[in-house]
Design a protein around this motif. Structure first.
Motif, PDB file in Angstrom:
ATOM      1  N   PRO A   1       0.783  -1.239   0.000  1.00  0.00           N
ATOM      2  CA  PRO A   1       0.000   0.000   0.000  1.00  0.00           C
ATOM      3  C   PRO A   1       0.811   1.284   0.000  1.00  0.00           C
ATOM      4  O   PRO A   1       0.414   2.263  -0.645  1.00  0.00           O
ATOM      5  CB  PRO A   1      -0.832  -0.118   1.283  1.00  0.00           C
ATOM      6  N   THR A   2       1.922   1.337   0.735  1.00  0.00           N
ATOM      7  CA  THR A   2       2.667   2.598   0.842  1.00  0.00           C
ATOM      8  C   THR A   2       3.855   2.662  -0.122  1.00  0.00           C
ATOM      9  O   THR A   2       4.806   3.405   0.108  1.00  0.00           O
ATOM     10  CB  THR A   2       3.146   2.826   2.281  1.00  0.00           C
ATOM     11  N   THR A   3       3.800   1.922  -1.217  1.00  0.00           N
ATOM     12  CA  THR A   3       4.816   2.027  -2.262  1.00  0.00           C
ATOM     13  C   THR A   3       4.849   3.453  -2.809  1.00  0.00           C
ATOM     14  O   THR A   3       3.811   4.045  -3.085  1.00  0.00           O
ATOM     15  CB  THR A   3       4.507   1.042  -3.400  1.00  0.00           C
ATOM     16  N   ASP A   4       6.044   4.013  -2.979  1.00  0.00           N
ATOM     17  CA  ASP A   4       6.172   5.376  -3.499  1.00  0.00           C
ATOM     18  C   ASP A   4       6.130   5.426  -5.023  1.00  0.00           C
ATOM     19  O   ASP A   4       5.556   6.355  -5.601  1.00  0.00           O
ATOM     20  CB  ASP A   4       7.480   6.009  -3.013  1.00  0.00           C
ATOM     21  N   PHE A   5       6.769   4.463  -5.683  1.00  0.00           N
ATOM     22  CA  PHE A   5       6.722   4.411  -7.142  1.00  0.00           C
ATOM     23  C   PHE A   5       7.099   3.006  -7.598  1.00  0.00           C
ATOM     24  O   PHE A   5       7.545   2.175  -6.808  1.00  0.00           O
ATOM     25  CB  PHE A   5       7.651   5.459  -7.782  1.00  0.00           C
ATOM     26  N   VAL A   6       6.886   2.752  -8.882  1.00  0.00           N
ATOM     27  CA  VAL A   6       7.144   1.435  -9.470  1.00  0.00           C
ATOM     28  C   VAL A   6       8.200   1.555 -10.552  1.00  0.00           C
ATOM     29  O   VAL A   6       8.128   2.452 -11.403  1.00  0.00           O
ATOM     30  CB  VAL A   6       5.852   0.837 -10.070  1.00  0.00           C
ATOM     31  N   LEU A   7       9.171   0.671 -10.525  1.00  0.00           N
ATOM     32  CA  LEU A   7      10.167   0.585 -11.589  1.00  0.00           C
ATOM     33  C   LEU A   7       9.796  -0.569 -12.508  1.00  0.00           C
ATOM     34  O   LEU A   7       9.640  -1.702 -12.059  1.00  0.00           O
ATOM     35  CB  LEU A   7      11.571   0.346 -11.014  1.00  0.00           C
ATOM     36  N   HIS A   8       9.652  -0.281 -13.801  1.00  0.00           N
ATOM     37  CA  HIS A   8       9.386  -1.312 -14.794  1.00  0.00           C
ATOM     38  C   HIS A   8      10.730  -1.783 -15.343  1.00  0.00           C
ATOM     39  O   HIS A   8      11.502  -0.989 -15.871  1.00  0.00           O
ATOM     40  CB  HIS A   8       8.521  -0.754 -15.913  1.00  0.00           C
TER      41      HIS A   8
ATOM     42  N   GLY B   1       2.097   7.902  -5.355  1.00  0.00           N
ATOM     43  CA  GLY B   1       2.186   6.466  -5.202  1.00  0.00           C
ATOM     44  C   GLY B   1       1.295   5.756  -6.195  1.00  0.00           C
ATOM     45  O   GLY B   1       0.351   6.336  -6.739  1.00  0.00           O
ATOM     46  N   PRO B   2       1.565   4.484  -6.474  1.00  0.00           N
ATOM     47  CA  PRO B   2       0.805   3.750  -7.489  1.00  0.00           C
ATOM     48  C   PRO B   2      -0.546   3.242  -7.009  1.00  0.00           C
ATOM     49  O   PRO B   2      -1.301   2.694  -7.794  1.00  0.00           O
ATOM     50  CB  PRO B   2       1.733   2.580  -7.835  1.00  0.00           C
ATOM     51  N   ARG B   3      -0.850   3.369  -5.711  1.00  0.00           N
ATOM     52  CA  ARG B   3      -2.133   2.893  -5.195  1.00  0.00           C
ATOM     53  C   ARG B   3      -2.855   4.006  -4.438  1.00  0.00           C
ATOM     54  O   ARG B   3      -2.225   4.846  -3.809  1.00  0.00           O
ATOM     55  CB  ARG B   3      -1.934   1.707  -4.249  1.00  0.00           C
TER      56      ARG B   3
END
Length: 223
Positions: free
Chosen positions: A103-110, A157-159
């Motif tokens: 839930p508290t992810t700041d960003f996503v790396l693809h 964040g992503p969520r």
């Protein structure tokens, strides 16, 4: 960047409209999983071809760290002055088909798929099974230093999670913004609860926001 959400506006608990909203190609860890923050939360990286001392066998594995960057990232020791964020979850495949980030992810790396070039030793590459290739995947990242856009009310964040705020973006869309009012858009609603079904929302709910996960319905109230 977090994509638009499916929202359902209600008055005195009665549903009056339901609008299916478009989700951008880079909308968090799965479709409908996040809103729009004030900074990019979706970033692309390519795999580094050679292993360096102190790195794990998986490129950007859990608890490993990435460097600063805007379009590409490299794996660096977490004690390095170049370290910017830590991997809190790592999955193979595409974001849309994979598990949600924490839930508290700041960003996503693809992470792009990488295969060794002709003549390159598989033993010198950062792969998982020794064949010299790194599969396509994504890493859920938490910044080493605040501010954390993935925190409740952080505006990014992503969520979208309980405690986050959103504003009306037009055409029935809502997007996330910082609850403290320091973002580009003033907050209009705050997600106060996450439930399994709309009838479980509090009576004061004025907006339904689709969150994804085990409790996919966000109950939002005016702020």
């Amino acid at each position: 960047m977090r994509g638009a959400r499916r929202v359902r506006r209600v008055r005195t608990g009665v549903l009056v409209a339901a609008v299916a909203l478009a989700v951008t190609a880079l909308s968090g860890c799965q479709a409908w999983s996040g809103g729009v923050g004030e900074e990019p939360e979706e970033r692309t990286t390519t795999t580094a071809p050679t292993r360096q001392s102190g790195y794990g066998t998986v490129f950007l594995g859990v608890d490993e760290c990435s460097s600063f960057g805007t379009t590409s990232f490299t794996e660096v020791p977490c004690a390095s002055e170049r370290a910017a964020a830590r991997v809190v979850a790592r999955h193979d495949g595409r974001v849309a088909q994979g598990p949600l980030c924490p839930p508290t992810t700041d960003f996503v790396l693809h992470i792009s798929e990488s295969r060794p070039s002709s003549g390159e030793s598989a033993e010198s590459t950062e792969d998982e099974d020794g064949d010299g290739s790194v599969p396509q995947g994504y890493a859920c990242m938490r910044k080493l230093q605040p501010p954390h856009p993935g925190d409740p009310g952080g505006g990014g964040g992503p969520r979208t999670i309980v405690g986050d705020c959103v504003y009306a973006a037009g055409r029935g869309e809502v997007r996330e913004t910082a609850c403290d009012g320091n973002g580009k858009h003033a907050p209009e609603y705050q997600v106060t609860a996450a439930v399994g079904r709309k009838p479980q929302c509090p009576a004061a709910t004025d907006l339904y926001v689709r969150l994804g996960g085990d409790r996919p319905v966000g109950c939002a109230e005016p702020v």
